[in-house]
Design an enzyme around this catalytic site. Structure first.
Site, short mmCIF file in Angstrom:
data_model
loop_
_atom_site.label_atom_id
_atom_site.label_comp_id
_atom_site.label_asym_id
_atom_site.label_seq_id
_atom_site.Cartn_x
_atom_site.Cartn_y
_atom_site.Cartn_z
N HIS A 117 0.95 -1.15 0.01
CA HIS A 117 -0.21 -0.13 -0.10
C HIS A 117 0.95 1.19 -0.18
CE1 HIS A 117 -2.69 2.95 2.23
NE2 HIS A 117 -2.99 2.81 1.02
N CYS A 261 3.28 22.10 -9.59
CA CYS A 261 3.05 20.71 -8.81
C CYS A 261 4.60 19.98 -9.04
CB CYS A 261 2.13 20.11 -9.35
SG CYS A 261 1.78 18.41 -8.60
#
Length: 585
Positions: A117, A261
């Site tokens: 994960h 970004c």
């Protein structure tokens, strides 16, 4: 109803079982203050959104699942032939040895997925629960690739009585209007690029076209009621609050700065091998004129000791909250905030107008030269602390690793946070793959010239003269093909200025220098982007591959290839930009 109330309601209404409620009240890590103003640090695990950034397993696992199942997947649909489980039965599988979640009608045993994960231990907060409320906020999960991966862990169906409508209309009903020209990456939360050809039309990007990066729903705030809380943590904690009107007591400041970004151009790095994150092309950068007051002035007014800086951090907290009610937060080192060259603003205006809702209305911090994630929007508090922000977005994201690190081996907390950006450049017009007609066909003429001093009688010198030698008088000549005009942007972080943009059409054997349009600020305090343009000769080609690279005032130049700078998050993607253009005949 406030956004936080809506989020809480959505979490609690998913089940009749009291065993579902601890996800709201447990494991929360934040800063709170008692009646004396002293900090009480609650060492509870942070609750963040399930499957935090992007729920993707190993590349090998993905390929294996895709090869077995090429048809379109409907995640969470009821499937015949599978056992049925109640919500109570699912809730009992809430540990590392047996970890189940639900999505719509689907029940999934994701125990073996836990080590892969990308959000680390945050997945444990959803043990035995539905992931749907979290995916409604973190819309980047809703892709075919993620659905296929989720369905590969399917073990059964949820009982009809326990299936709850997690419609997210309430979360997003008050989202601001967006310009239809933006290129939408995800709708919920809203993330969108400015189209490349519009990037280079204006030095200051119009507010409605400034790229948008959201992590959660846009909060609905009232400028008249909004307050900024400044907390100086120490032996004696100092807390001050300012209305936006009270911030006007400080000297007004303006700054021309681009915000980019850290994942800009991630789609190019993804071609080397898959990375996790929004697949930005070249449009996650825009430039604006920001207005507000300097952070330094506000901190000085609050009594900050500028001599006691070492080891301290500035934590910025926004008003936007995730599915569990946790506010967005990140931080920068205090020395960075106090550097006079940094020019960090508490901004209330953008291109002469109040901040739009998508860009932080009514107050945001602008940390120029840093990844845009540090420029926290909807700013509600500033905390000076001996610790960095404990949020997921600071501790588990926006950190870079070498190309051999995997999600299983990467230790995010030990990796240095990204506080500056490398030099980059991109060609925006024409678009990659476009067909372009060359302009200004011409013929080449060669000859000689000579210039002497003006003559006067008697003649001791000769007048200026010139002659055309090639082509010959009366010759028939084919015109040269002409050229195409290429436009783009260049940018470097940390206050560095772009010195040069070089463009090649022969795979780097020769380079031509572009004309630059830049802000007047000098190096070390240059935070705007640079726009560039160049005429590239066609020379009979039917297709041109154009390479672009920039050099900044630190004489840093972009790397040629992405292979050596690849990283699992796909950030700092700044190798040569390459486009292919077809020449119309």
């Amino acid at each position: 109803m406030s956004l936080k109330a809506v989020l809480l309601k959505n979490l609690l209404r998913q089940s009749r079982l009291s065993s579902y409620t601890p996800i709201v009240i447990n494991y929360h890590r934040d800063y709170r203050y008692n009646n004396t103003g002293k900090e009480k640090k609650h060492n509870r695990n942070a609750i963040y959104a399930l499957l935090g950034s992007v729920i993707v397993g190993s590349a090998a696992n993905i390929k294996q699942k895709e090869s077995k199942n090429r048809e379109k997947v409907e995640a969470g649909a009821k499937k015949q032939g599978l056992p049925t489980y109640t919500a109570e039965e699912v809730s009992k599988h809430d540990n590392k040895k047996s970890f189940w979640v639900t999505y719509k009608y689907g029940v999934y045993d994701v125990t073996s997925f836990l080590p892969s994960h990308p959000g680390g231990e945050q997945i444990y907060n959803a043990a035995g629960l539905s992931i749907e409320p979290f995916w409604n906020v973190y819309g980047m999960h809703k892709t075919e690739e993620v659905y296929k991966l989720l369905e590969s862990y399917r073990i059964g169906n949820l009982h009809d009585d326990d299936v709850v409508d997690h419609s997210d209309d309430e979360l997003w009903a008050r989202e601001p209007h967006r310009d239809p020209r933006l290129l939408v990456m995800t709708a919920k939360p809203f993330n969108a690029e400015i189209p490349p050809h519009l990037q280079v039309q204006n030095f200051d990007t119009p507010n409605e076209l400034f790229y948008v990066r959201q992590h959660m729903p846009v909060p609905e705030l009232d400028a008249k009621e909004h307050r900024l809380r400044v907390v100086l943590v120490g032996d004696t904690t100092t807390v001050k609050e300012f209305s936006l009107e009270e911030l006007q007591q400080f000297p007004a400041a303006r700054l021309s700065a681009a915000l980019m970004c850290a994942g800009n151009r991630r789609s190019e790095m993804n071609k080397v091998k898959p990375v996790k994150g929004l697949s930005w092309t070249t449009g996650a950068i825009s430039n604006a004129q920001w207005g507000g007051v300097y952070l330094r002035d506000v901190l000085a007014h609050c009594g900050l000791d500028f001599a006691a800086v070492e080891g301290k951090h500035v934590i910025f907290t926004g008003s936007d909250i995730d599915a569990t009610g946790v506010n967005f937060s990140t931080s920068i080192p205090l020395y960075m905030a106090l550097d006079p060259n940094a020019q960090i603003l508490l901004a209330t205006s953008m291109n002469g107008a109040p901040l739009p809702p998508d860009h932080g209305y009514p107050l945001r911090v602008v940390v120029p030269g840093a990844p845009a994630v540090r420029s926290v929007k909807w700013l509600q508090s500033i905390t000076i602390s001996n610790e960095e922000s404990g949020s997921h977005w600071h501790q588990k994201d926006y950190r870079s690793f070498n190309p051999t690190k995997t999600w299983e081996t990467a230790d995010f907390p030990s990796a240095p946070p990204v506080y500056s950006l490398p030099v980059t450049a991109a060609a925006c017009e024409p678009a990659d793959g476009a067909t372009v007609a060359p302009v200004d066909g011409h013929i080449q003429v060669k000859g000689t010239s000579d210039t002497l001093l003006p003559s006067a009688p008697p003649v001791y010198s000769l007048p200026v003269t010139a002659a055309a030698c090639e082509p010959a008088d009366g010759a028939t000549v084919a015109p040269v093909d002409g050229h195409i005009q290429v436009k783009g942007y260049a940018y470097s972080g940390g206050g560095a200025k772009i010195l040069r943009v070089d463009v090649s059409s022969d795979r780097g054997r020769t380079w031509r220098e572009a004309q630059l349009q830049c802000d007047a600020a000098p190096p070390r305090t240059h935070y705007a982007w640079t726009l560039w343009t160049i005429s590239m000769p066609v020379d009979g080609a039917c297709q041109m591959e154009i390479w672009v690279k920039a050099t900044d005032s630190n004489f840093n130049t972009q790397p040629e290839n992405f292979d050596d700078i690849w990283n699992i998050r796909g950030i700092l993607s700044n190798a040569y930009h390459r486009i292919k253009v077809n020449i119309k005949r």
